[in-house]
Write a protein that holds these residues in place. Structure first.
Motif, PDB file in Angstrom:
ATOM      1  N   ALA A   1      12.935   3.154  13.804  1.00 54.47           N
ATOM      2  CA  ALA A   1      12.360   1.914  14.319  1.00 54.47           C
ATOM      3  C   ALA A   1      12.571   0.775  13.331  1.00 54.47           C
ATOM      4  O   ALA A   1      12.994  -0.325  13.702  1.00 54.47           O
ATOM      5  CB  ALA A   1      10.875   2.122  14.576  1.00 54.47           C
ATOM      6  N   VAL A   2      12.295   1.050  12.068  1.00 53.76           N
ATOM      7  CA  VAL A   2      12.479   0.002  11.062  1.00 53.76           C
ATOM      8  C   VAL A   2      13.955  -0.363  10.943  1.00 53.76           C
ATOM      9  O   VAL A   2      14.302  -1.539  10.771  1.00 53.76           O
ATOM     10  CB  VAL A   2      11.900   0.464   9.707  1.00 53.76           C
ATOM     11  CG1 VAL A   2      12.136  -0.605   8.659  1.00 53.76           C
ATOM     12  CG2 VAL A   2      10.420   0.731   9.836  1.00 53.76           C
TER      13      VAL A   2
ATOM     14  N   GLU B   1       9.240   9.621   7.858  1.00 55.45           N
ATOM     15  CA  GLU B   1       9.284  10.114   9.239  1.00 55.45           C
ATOM     16  C   GLU B   1      10.493   9.524   9.964  1.00 55.45           C
ATOM     17  O   GLU B   1      10.701   8.310   9.957  1.00 55.45           O
ATOM     18  CB  GLU B   1       7.988   9.702   9.946  1.00 55.45           C
ATOM     19  CG  GLU B   1       7.863  10.178  11.358  1.00 55.45           C
ATOM     20  CD  GLU B   1       7.758  11.681  11.444  1.00 55.45           C
ATOM     21  OE1 GLU B   1       8.225  12.246  12.432  1.00 55.45           O
ATOM     22  OE2 GLU B   1       7.218  12.283  10.492  1.00 55.45           O
TER      23      GLU B   1
ATOM     24  N   ILE C   1       7.773  -5.510  13.354  1.00 62.36           N
ATOM     25  CA  ILE C   1       9.127  -5.102  13.714  1.00 62.36           C
ATOM     26  C   ILE C   1       9.442  -5.405  15.179  1.00 62.36           C
ATOM     27  O   ILE C   1      10.598  -5.429  15.561  1.00 62.36           O
ATOM     28  CB  ILE C   1       9.400  -3.612  13.397  1.00 62.36           C
ATOM     29  CG1 ILE C   1       8.531  -2.716  14.240  1.00 62.36           C
ATOM     30  CG2 ILE C   1       9.212  -3.335  11.915  1.00 62.36           C
ATOM     31  CD1 ILE C   1       8.892  -1.264  14.082  1.00 62.36           C
ATOM     32  N   ARG C   2       8.405  -5.656  15.958  1.00 66.17           N
ATOM     33  CA  ARG C   2       8.711  -5.981  17.357  1.00 66.17           C
ATOM     34  C   ARG C   2       8.871  -7.477  17.577  1.00 66.17           C
ATOM     35  O   ARG C   2       9.727  -7.896  18.335  1.00 66.17           O
ATOM     36  CB  ARG C   2       7.580  -5.458  18.246  1.00 66.17           C
ATOM     37  CG  ARG C   2       7.617  -3.960  18.303  1.00 66.17           C
ATOM     38  CD  ARG C   2       7.134  -3.438  19.633  1.00 66.17           C
ATOM     39  NE  ARG C   2       7.327  -2.001  19.669  1.00 66.17           N
ATOM     40  CZ  ARG C   2       6.353  -1.152  19.904  1.00 66.17           C
ATOM     41  NH1 ARG C   2       5.137  -1.588  20.150  1.00 66.17           N
ATOM     42  NH2 ARG C   2       6.601   0.132  19.935  1.00 66.17           N
TER      43      ARG C   2
ATOM     44  N   VAL D   1       2.497  -3.375  11.179  1.00 62.52           N
ATOM     45  CA  VAL D   1       3.933  -3.108  11.033  1.00 62.52           C
ATOM     46  C   VAL D   1       4.616  -3.121  12.384  1.00 62.52           C
ATOM     47  O   VAL D   1       5.697  -3.689  12.548  1.00 62.52           O
ATOM     48  CB  VAL D   1       4.158  -1.765  10.300  1.00 62.52           C
ATOM     49  CG1 VAL D   1       5.624  -1.431  10.273  1.00 62.52           C
ATOM     50  CG2 VAL D   1       3.600  -1.832   8.903  1.00 62.52           C
ATOM     51  N   LEU D   2       3.968  -2.533  13.339  1.00 61.97           N
ATOM     52  CA  LEU D   2       4.550  -2.514  14.685  1.00 61.97           C
ATOM     53  C   LEU D   2       4.753  -3.935  15.182  1.00 61.97           C
ATOM     54  O   LEU D   2       5.807  -4.271  15.743  1.00 61.97           O
ATOM     55  CB  LEU D   2       3.618  -1.764  15.628  1.00 61.97           C
ATOM     56  CG  LEU D   2       4.029  -0.354  15.990  1.00 61.97           C
ATOM     57  CD1 LEU D   2       3.031   0.257  16.944  1.00 61.97           C
ATOM     58  CD2 LEU D   2       5.420  -0.347  16.583  1.00 61.97           C
TER      59      LEU D   2
ATOM     60  N   SER E   1      -5.558   2.554   8.242  1.00 59.08           N
ATOM     61  CA  SER E   1      -4.254   3.031   8.676  1.00 59.08           C
ATOM     62  C   SER E   1      -3.903   2.471  10.052  1.00 59.08           C
ATOM     63  O   SER E   1      -2.747   2.186  10.331  1.00 59.08           O
ATOM     64  CB  SER E   1      -4.232   4.559   8.691  1.00 59.08           C
ATOM     65  OG  SER E   1      -5.050   5.032   9.727  1.00 59.08           O
TER      66      SER E   1
ATOM     67  N   LEU F   1       9.582   5.306   3.653  1.00 52.55           N
ATOM     68  CA  LEU F   1       9.252   6.033   4.877  1.00 52.55           C
ATOM     69  C   LEU F   1       9.911   7.402   4.863  1.00 52.55           C
ATOM     70  O   LEU F   1      10.973   7.581   4.291  1.00 52.55           O
ATOM     71  CB  LEU F   1       9.745   5.250   6.084  1.00 52.55           C
ATOM     72  CG  LEU F   1       9.035   3.923   6.339  1.00 52.55           C
ATOM     73  CD1 LEU F   1       9.730   3.171   7.447  1.00 52.55           C
ATOM     74  CD2 LEU F   1       7.587   4.159   6.708  1.00 52.55           C
TER      75      LEU F   1
ATOM     76  N   PHE G   1      -2.775  -0.992   9.535  1.00 49.15           N
ATOM     77  CA  PHE G   1      -1.438  -0.915   8.954  1.00 49.15           C
ATOM     78  C   PHE G   1      -0.407  -0.708  10.054  1.00 49.15           C
ATOM     79  O   PHE G   1       0.592  -1.411  10.154  1.00 49.15           O
ATOM     80  CB  PHE G   1      -1.421   0.245   7.955  1.00 49.15           C
ATOM     81  CG  PHE G   1      -0.091   0.474   7.321  1.00 49.15           C
ATOM     82  CD1 PHE G   1       0.258  -0.193   6.170  1.00 49.15           C
ATOM     83  CD2 PHE G   1       0.809   1.374   7.877  1.00 49.15           C
ATOM     84  CE1 PHE G   1       1.471   0.021   5.579  1.00 49.15           C
ATOM     85  CE2 PHE G   1       2.034   1.586   7.299  1.00 49.15           C
ATOM     86  CZ  PHE G   1       2.361   0.909   6.143  1.00 49.15           C
ATOM     87  N   ASN G   2      -0.705   0.264  10.873  1.00 46.53           N
ATOM     88  CA  ASN G   2       0.206   0.621  11.950  1.00 46.53           C
ATOM     89  C   ASN G   2       0.467  -0.550  12.867  1.00 46.53           C
ATOM     90  O   ASN G   2       1.614  -0.877  13.158  1.00 46.53           O
ATOM     91  CB  ASN G   2      -0.432   1.753  12.766  1.00 46.53           C
ATOM     92  CG  ASN G   2       0.460   2.949  12.756  1.00 46.53           C
ATOM     93  OD1 ASN G   2       1.532   2.898  12.169  1.00 46.53           O
ATOM     94  ND2 ASN G   2       0.036   4.013  13.379  1.00 46.53           N
TER      95      ASN G   2
ATOM     96  N   THR H   1       0.828  -1.208   0.000  1.00 50.45           N
ATOM     97  CA  THR H   1       0.000   0.000   0.000  1.00 50.45           C
ATOM     98  C   THR H   1       0.860   1.255   0.000  1.00 50.45           C
ATOM     99  O   THR H   1       0.469   2.284  -0.532  1.00 50.45           O
ATOM    100  CB  THR H   1      -0.913   0.046   1.228  1.00 50.45           C
ATOM    101  OG1 THR H   1      -0.086   0.097   2.383  1.00 50.45           O
ATOM    102  CG2 THR H   1      -1.823  -1.144   1.280  1.00 50.45           C
ATOM    103  N   THR H   2       2.023   1.129   0.600  1.00 53.61           N
ATOM    104  CA  THR H   2       2.841   2.337   0.669  1.00 53.61           C
ATOM    105  C   THR H   2       3.266   2.797  -0.708  1.00 53.61           C
ATOM    106  O   THR H   2       3.550   3.964  -0.913  1.00 53.61           O
ATOM    107  CB  THR H   2       4.104   2.081   1.503  1.00 53.61           C
ATOM    108  OG1 THR H   2       4.847   1.053   0.864  1.00 53.61           O
ATOM    109  CG2 THR H   2       3.756   1.681   2.899  1.00 53.61           C
TER     110      THR H   2
ATOM    111  N   THR I   1      11.410   9.067  13.122  1.00 54.86           N
ATOM    112  CA  THR I   1      11.278   8.109  14.220  1.00 54.86           C
ATOM    113  C   THR I   1      10.914   6.741  13.687  1.00 54.86           C
ATOM    114  O   THR I   1      11.419   5.724  14.145  1.00 54.86           O
ATOM    115  CB  THR I   1      10.199   8.578  15.208  1.00 54.86           C
ATOM    116  OG1 THR I   1       9.026   8.910  14.460  1.00 54.86           O
ATOM    117  CG2 THR I   1      10.651   9.777  15.995  1.00 54.86           C
ATOM    118  N   VAL I   2      10.048   6.769  12.697  1.00 52.10           N
ATOM    119  CA  VAL I   2       9.605   5.509  12.108  1.00 52.10           C
ATOM    120  C   VAL I   2      10.764   4.824  11.404  1.00 52.10           C
ATOM    121  O   VAL I   2      10.972   3.618  11.527  1.00 52.10           O
ATOM    122  CB  VAL I   2       8.458   5.800  11.124  1.00 52.10           C
ATOM    123  CG1 VAL I   2       7.962   4.504  10.560  1.00 52.10           C
ATOM    124  CG2 VAL I   2       7.350   6.531  11.820  1.00 52.10           C
TER     125      VAL I   2
END
Lengths: 678, 797
Positions: free
Chosen positions: A244-245, A238, A184-185, A180-181, A173, A236, A176-177, A157-158, A240-241
């Motif tokens: 994180a990635v 942002e 990655i966690r 992804v979170l 969204s 991406l 999505f959030n 989608t991105t 901070t994001v």
């Protein structure tokens, strides 16, 4: 109504899909994009929006062929699963146009029930929770495959278009959030468990996942997932994001190392982040790059070094107070990279220093303005400084030692190319680089003559033609305009710089047995200056400097007079020098005091600095004198932490884009050559 | 020269042709007259040269009399090396189109672009002036100028002429009548009424065609001359006629082409000897047909060459005069470029035909141009003379040049560019030097003595002597090369003039910009200075240095001069130049790695003369002070200078073995070393040590490291600490040149990494840079933001 229309459309799509699938049986890879195109054509008739998508798709093909190929591959795997086509492009469009409505959600729920249906499954929070729980309990390949599929859909989608054939679709969204979170966690731990990999008891060797017996089975899914992470990283924005990635990617480095293609893509993204990203992302990207090149030196080190150097050169074209810490960071990290294998680094350094020398030689031979420009620019100077840093950090090294001599010669040649007042700032940069190099590699380089020459060339008694309040920031300029040469600020700045540099240099040589001889021309020159100069403001620092140098000189003279060895006794001299260094000399003591004060001053200056408006021009940038008190500074600090958004500021205040101020200070103060033997 | 004799000589076939005897006689007489004329002219030429030496520079240019501005305004800045390229033609086109827009152009006289020599011959050139004008062009010239009766003044006869005033009007009328059948007019008029209107492209085309035609013509003429110069010398005249090309749209290009082609042709066909005018006796004797042909060729060549040179000179003169008349400087650019080409041609000829006739004339023309305000011109001339000096083996051309330069410098009241004097540095007078000065006086005496002695000798002896002398003379003549004696004589004379220039400036114009050049020159030729000047010169130099007006470099030159003198024949003088030692000692600290780094080479030369060659006159104190200061100085200069200075130190230590005091740390006698004192005798150098050698051992340049380590060991000539041959055998000055970094070469080359073993720097994940490590840690420790929002993800990429 919208739903209805959509359904109709989906039917059409399926028909079309089947038809085309039968038609083009032989074709394997190109199939899907074509289908996409055809599909788009149909949707165009229905919705009138599709042509735009088609365009997007073709644009994608041009712009990011890698990703395009990547899509094809993934679609291929999808086809293998014998799953259904999805039309989440349309979904996506819809989502972009209007926020997800209740109606939509219901629609999705109803579809979700039938797993075998031709439509793709909409991912919900519930599903994610389920996966999460399952992963916690016992990660199985099946769950992992599902998660990977969902993640892929989310990533698709991105890109707006892209993932034509996904099993799932991510429309919301928030979904999505959380997806992804979750990925990655938890994915990393889950993968480790799934493949039965254990961190190898703090051993330096990295445990490669390919060593696991389950690797073969899961390779396709892992490949897809890793690809998804890279793709996510690429779109991406942002900070901070991104970090994180990047953290996640850092964890996954061992997996990447097993898959050459994915790691190539990852390296590309990492380089981009390393050279242009925000501070945290830069650091993380560097760590990942470092990890990759350290653990697979033979394949990755050379290309990574080369590309890092190239992007370093590309990104140090313009220098401003804001860009300096970044450049500094790149220098430091590149140095770390070069430390991995000095033999490889020798090759790189040799070639690039030689390149610098060739540029310089051409400029010397041509004696034209254009050729000067190829040497007298920031890139050149930053490269010189980089190599100085590399050679001085990687000391002692038998391998790199021979490069000190050509580097010194190139820098001195650079100083001597156009030795006019206009380029004094550049000369200062060169002297600073030489001081760094000479002090940390225990090499003697004649730096003082180039500084003392300035005392002879500039008439400090001459009344300045122009008054200006803004001091000149020598750190971010290479040359001075004619107007600047008339200013009072220029002469003040010059005296300041000379004081700094001379003191800095003498500090590095303060304990040597030849110090009195080294200082003799300086003493004579400074005395002559004091005799001539009528401006009290200039005389004061110079007199102070002279006193300190003389003091140190007589200290050394007195000490060496008592020495019991002759000139020929080299070992005794070394021992003597070491002893003196440990004892400390008057100059070193003064220097440490001064250094502290000076650092404070620099911090004050920064806090009072105007942000540069246009970074494109390597021109004189001046900063406002703003008498800030310590309290003010604190306030400002707070102010900073509160607004981390990047913002345009025309009001002359100082703003540094979303990063802790302290960090900024640290990196900027490291502009001054940090001396090893301190 | 009676008729019977000529009858006798008359070839038989002439009779067949039935030519009248009278006619033949006339022809002969004419030829003789011509030859006499040539001889006369040559004499005049010599005279002119002598005069020119006197007033080479003050000669004010005569105003143009009949010469009117040229109509063409071709703007050609660049005349590429030998032949014009097509680019130039573009320029012309531009200029032409610009002209087409200027109404004033129409009113201008077009036909005035006739021969350059029109009416402005100087008295001596009257006859030649007419002869020179090619017959073809005579008509046009007649058209533009009305000759008036000549005026006679002290310089001679000045022909007078005025422009025809009516003419302009006529032309204007013509235009009004629109009866312009002259193609030039059609081309250049803005609106040629009635006539075929030519577009810019057509004009350009026409032009290109014309130029091509002319090129072909030049080529055919040129190749004809080169193919058979003896027969086709007449063609040169035709070619030269093209110098007066009058078609405004191609004139500049064609003229340039012709100038250059003629220059190349002359370079090719000129014989390797000087053509001298025949004496009347020679003319009278009958010669073979071939000889006669050769004589005719020579005569023709000389006259053509002369006219060609005159044309060139005239072009240059016109340009100079135009310069002064700013208001009229219409075709200034084309003048300028034409003159530049002319000057280049002259420079080429100056270098290519130094043995040939009129060489002096070329010198006379070119020397004042060395001082031209246009940098390009002056550089061109200076370069040419520099080369001339370098390649001039005989010294004759050098002598003539130096004479003219001397006159120029004097006449301009020392207000010349220093470059003019710098050219003198290229003079090749190193080989024969001083001895010739002594010999020049000595052998003469010897001859005199011989004559006197002869009286004392016996008859037989005298006879023997006579035979011997005769034999020697013959041998000398047989020797084709110029005798050494002659060369020495020329060199002596040249050098005398050079020194005359220098001394004059030192005496009269100490403040002038020429002083650096003079001091440099003196330093260069110091070993050739005559003994009798020494005292004065030393005084002057001493005063100069003490006045404090000199820059470092100039002072160094002074010192070098002094010591070159003193180390040569001046060693008979009993002077202790203590002052100069102190001067140099003081100045050493003012040399550093910045701009004055190149002065070190002078320092090295001085040191060689002062410390090594005069070691017997130098005290140990002084030597030690110098050693100390030299090693101090080597900390502050570029590596090549460091190497040179350390090598000089080494040489000094070898010359004064007692300098090894400086290697131990014991106090000798009383007092402390005073590094800032400028008196080498009193600074107590014996009480210090060369500690800076340890700093130098850490120098970034490998050779400096080697030398410093070597000196630390006391500069042993053999054994462990000995130097390698390539370093120990070289002089400091040579070493300075060897390790120069001017062209960014790496000498010695950059070493390859010595070991294959790897250096271990990074241990695991720990970074080298503590600051970076801190930064990394802080990033890693930072709590991950709990509120991650991926929705900001953008799609545009």
């Amino acid at each position: 109504m919208a739903g209805k229309q959509k359904r109709k459309l989906e039917d059409l799509n399926v028909d079309e899909f089947l038809a085309s699938a039968f038609d083009s049986d032989g074709e394997s890879e190109d199939e899907t994009p074509k289908q996409n195109g055809v599909k788009k054509k149909i949707s165009l008739t229905c919705k009138g929006k599709a042509s735009e998508h088609k365009q997007q798709l073709s644009r994608l093909k041009n712009k990011d062929p890698d990703f395009y190929k990547f899509l094809q591959e993934n679609d291929q795997t999808l086809l293998n699963f014998d799953d259904t086509d999805s039309s989440d492009n349309e979904e996506d469009n819809k989502y972009h146009r209007l926020p997800s409505t209740l109606e939509d959600d219901n629609d999705e729920d109803s579809q979700k029930g039938s797993k075998k249906s031709v439509e793709s499954i909409k991912v919900t929070d519930k599903m994610i929770e389920g996966w999460k729980a399952a992963m916690k309990k016992e990660p199985t390949p099946r769950i992992f495959r599902e998660v990977t599929q969902a993640f892929k859909a989310a990533v698709a989608t991105t890109k707006g278009e892209g993932g034509g054939q996904c099993r799932y679709k991510v429309a919301d969204s928030s979904v999505f959030n959380s997806l992804v979170l979750f990925c990655i966690r938890d994915i990393y731990v889950a993968l480790q468990r799934m493949l039965n990999l254990k961190p190898d008891k703090e051993q330096k060797k990295l445990v490669l996942p390919s060593s696991s017996p389950k690797w073969q089975k899961n390779q396709i899914d892992i490949k897809m997932y890793l690809g998804g992470v890279v793709q996510l990283l690429s779109c991406l924005t942002e900070a901070t994001v991104i970090s994180a990635v990047l953290r996640h990617a850092n964890q996954l480095v061992p997996y990447y190392l097993c898959l050459p293609k994915q790691s190539r893509h990852l390296i590309k993204q990492l380089l981009k982040q390393w050279s242009t990203g925000e501070e945290t992302s830069r650091v993380l990207a560097f760590l990942a790059l470092n990890k990759i090149s350290r653990h697979k030196q033979e394949t990755y080190l050379n290309p990574v070094l080369k590309q890092m150097y190239i992007s370093y050169v590309q990104n140090c074209k313009f220098t401003s107070p804001n860009a300096l810490p970044m450049i500094n960071f790149m220098q430091r990290t590149l140095t770390e990279m070069y430390s991995l294998d000095t033999h490889a680094s020798y090759q790189h350094a040799f070639i690039y220093i030689r390149q610098l020398a060739i540029h310089l030689r051409n400029a010397m031979a041509m004696k034209k303005k254009e050729t000067y420009q190829s040497v007298y620019n920031w890139q050149y100077i930053h490269c010189l400084y980089l190599w100085c840093r590399v050679l001085s950090t990687l000391y002692p090294s038998d391998v790199l030692q021979p490069l000190i001599y050509p580097l010194c010669q190139v820098i001195i040649g650079t100083i001597k190319l156009v030795p006019t007042a206009k380029y004094y700032p550049l000369r200062m940069h060169c002297c600073r680089a030489l001081t760094l190099l000479s002090s940390s590699t225990n090499t003697f380089v004649p730096v003082l003559p180039f500084l003392l020459e300035i005392f002879q060339q500039v008439d400090f008694n001459k009344k300045p033609g122009r008054m200006s309040k803004k001091p000149i920031n020598f750190a971010v300029i290479l040359k001075l305009g004619k107007v600047n040469l008339m200013e009072k600020a220029y002469k003040e700045g010059l005296i300041d710089q000379l004081y700094d540099l001379i003191l800095e240099y003498f500090h590095t040589q303060a304990y040597t047995i030849g110090f009195p001889e080294l200082a003799l021309p300086t003493i004579i020159q400074l005395k002559a200056f004091l005799k001539e100069c009528k401006v009290a403001n200039y005389c004061k620092p110079v007199r102070q400097l002279l006193e300190k140098v003389q003091e140190n000189s007589s200290h050394i003279t007195a000490r060496r007079q008592k020495a019991a060895f002759g000139v020929a006794d080299a070992t005794a001299v070394v021992a003597w020098e070491k002893q003196i260094q440990e004892e400390g000399t008057p100059l070193t003591r003064y220097y440490t005091q001064w250094k502290k004060l000076r650092e404070k001053e620099i911090q004050l200056e920064i806090s009072g600095k105007e942000r540069m408006e246009d970074l494109d021009l390597p021109e004189i940038k001046r900063k406002k004198i703003q008498e800030k008190k310590a309290e003010d500074k604190k306030e400002f600090k707070d102010l900073f932490e509160s607004d981390s958004e990047s913002d345009d500021d025309e009001d002359g205040g100082f703003k540094i884009k979303g990063k802790p101020l302290l960090m900024h200070f640290q990196s900027l103060s490291s502009l001054l050559p940090d001396l090893k033997n301190q | 020269m009676g008729p019977p004799r000529s009858k006798k000589r008359r070839p038989t076939f002439r009779r067949l042709l039935k030519t009248s005897g009278m006619k033949l006689e006339n022809k002969l007489r004419n030829r003789q007259l011509k030859q006499q004329n040539v001889a006369k002219k040559q004499r005049k030429e010599q005279k002119k040269l002598r005069q020119a030496v006197k007033d080479a520079a003050i000669r004010t240019p005569r105003p143009l009399e009949t010469y009117r501005k040229r109509p063409e305004e071709e703007d050609e800045d660049e005349f590429l090396d030998s032949l014009p390229t097509d680019m130039m033609e573009d320029d012309d086109l531009q200029q032409m189109t610009a002209m087409a827009q200027q109404a004033s152009f129409i009113t201008r006289d077009l036909s005035s672009c006739g021969p350059v020599h029109g009416g402005k011959r100087r008295s001596s050139e009257v006859v030649r002036g007419y002869e020179k004008v090619p017959r073809k062009m005579a008509r046009t010239e007649e058209k533009e100028v009305i000759h008036l009766l000549p005026i006679k003044d002290k310089t001679g006869v000045i022909p007078q002429s005025v422009e025809r005033v009516v003419k302009k009007q006529q032309e204007n009328d013509k235009e009004e009548d629109a009866a312009a059948d002259d193609p030039r007019e059609v081309e250049n008029e803005m609106e040629p009424p009635g006539a075929v209107q030519l577009t810019a492209e057509q004009m350009e085309q026409l032009r290109v065609e014309k130029i091509d035609q002319k090129k072909l013509l030049i080529a055919s003429l040129g190749s004809a001359v080169i193919a058979d110069p003896i027969r086709n010398i007449k063609r040169m005249k035709e070619l030269r006629g093209m110098l007066m090309e009058s078609d405004p749209c191609v004139a500049v290009t064609v003229r340039k082409l012709v100038m250059v082609s003629l220059m190349e042709i002359l370079k090719d066909i000129a014989p390797t000897y000087r053509i001298r005018p025949l004496t009347s006796a020679e003319k009278a004797t009958k010669v073979k047909k071939e000889t006669q042909q050769l004589r005719e060729f020579e005569e023709g060549l000389v006259s053509q060459y002369k006219f060609y040179l005159e044309d060139l000179e005239q072009t240059i003169k016109d340009w100079k005069q135009k310069k002064k008349k700013r208001s009229q400087a219409v075709g200034f650019h084309s003048y300028h470029s034409l003159a530049e080409v002319a000057i280049r041609c002259l420079c080429e000829l100056l270098l290519a035909l130094p043995h040939f006739n009129f060489h002096n004339n070329i010198i006379v023309v070119l020397v004042p141009l060395m001082n031209d305000t246009s940098k390009k011109v002056s550089d061109m001339c200076c370069d040419a003379f520099r080369k001339l000096f370098q390649q001039d083996k005989l010294g004759g051309a050098s002598l003539a040049t130096v004479r003219v330069i001397s006159g120029l410098v004097k006449n301009l009241n020392y207000n010349v560019r220093p470059e003019v004097l710098r050219t003198l540095l290229s003079l090749r007078i190193k080989e024969v030097e001083m001895k010739k000065d002594i010999e020049a006086t000595a052998p003469k005496k010897k001859f005199m003595n011989n004559k006197e002695k002869k009286k004392n000798l016996s008859r037989m002896q005298r006879k023997w002597k006579k035979a011997e002398e005769k034999l020697e003379k013959e041998l000398l003549e047989a020797e084709a090369s110029e005798s050494k004696e002659k060369k020495i004589k020329l060199h002596t004379e040249t050098l005398n003039i050079v020194f005359l220039i220098y001394f004059r400036i030192l005496k009269k114009a100490q403040k002038s910009v020429l002083l650096p050049a003079v001091l440099e020159g003196l330093a260069n030729f110091a070993h050739l200075i005559n003994l009798e000047f020494f005292d004065d010169l030393l005084n002057v130099l001493q005063n100069l240095i003490q006045s404090g007006d000199l820059t470092n470099r100039e002072s160094l030159h002074c010192i070098q001069t002094v010591f070159t003198i003193l180390s040569g024949q001046g060693d008979v003088l009993n002077i202790d130049p203590l002052n100069f030692y102190s001067q140099l000692y003081r100045m050493l600290l003012q040399v550093h790695a910045g701009l004055p780094n190149d002065d070190i080479i002078i320092v090295l030369r001085c040191l060689d003369a002062m410390l090594i060659r005069r070691k017997k006159q130098v005290t140990l104190q002084r030597a030690m002070a110098f050693v100390k200061r030299l090693s101090t100085l080597s900390l502050h200069v570029l590596p090549n200078a460091s190497v040179g200075l350390l090598a000089a130190t080494r040489a000094t230590i070898h010359a004064f073995p007692k300098c090894d005091f400086l290697l131990d740390n014991e106090v000798q006698g009383s007092g402390f070393y005073l590094p800032e004192l400028d008196k080498p005798e009193h600074c107590n150098a014996q009480n210090t040590a060369l500690w800076e050698l340890h700093t130098l051992q850490r120098h970034y340049h490998p050779v400096v490291q080697q030398l410093a380590a070597h000196l630390c060991q006391g500069a042993p000539s053999e054994g462990v600490g000995a130097l390698s041959v390539e370093l120990s055998r070289r002089f400091p000055v040579e070493l300075f040149g060897d390790y120069s970094v001017r062209d960014m070469t790496f000498n010695p080359p950059v070493a390859t990494p010595p070991t294959r073993k790897k250096d271990r720097f990074s241990a695991g994940a720990v970074l080298l840079d503590t600051k970076l490590q801190r930064q990394v840690d802080s990033v890693l420790d930072a709590a991950e933001g709990t509120q991650l929002d991926f929705t900001h993800t953008t799609t545009q990429h």
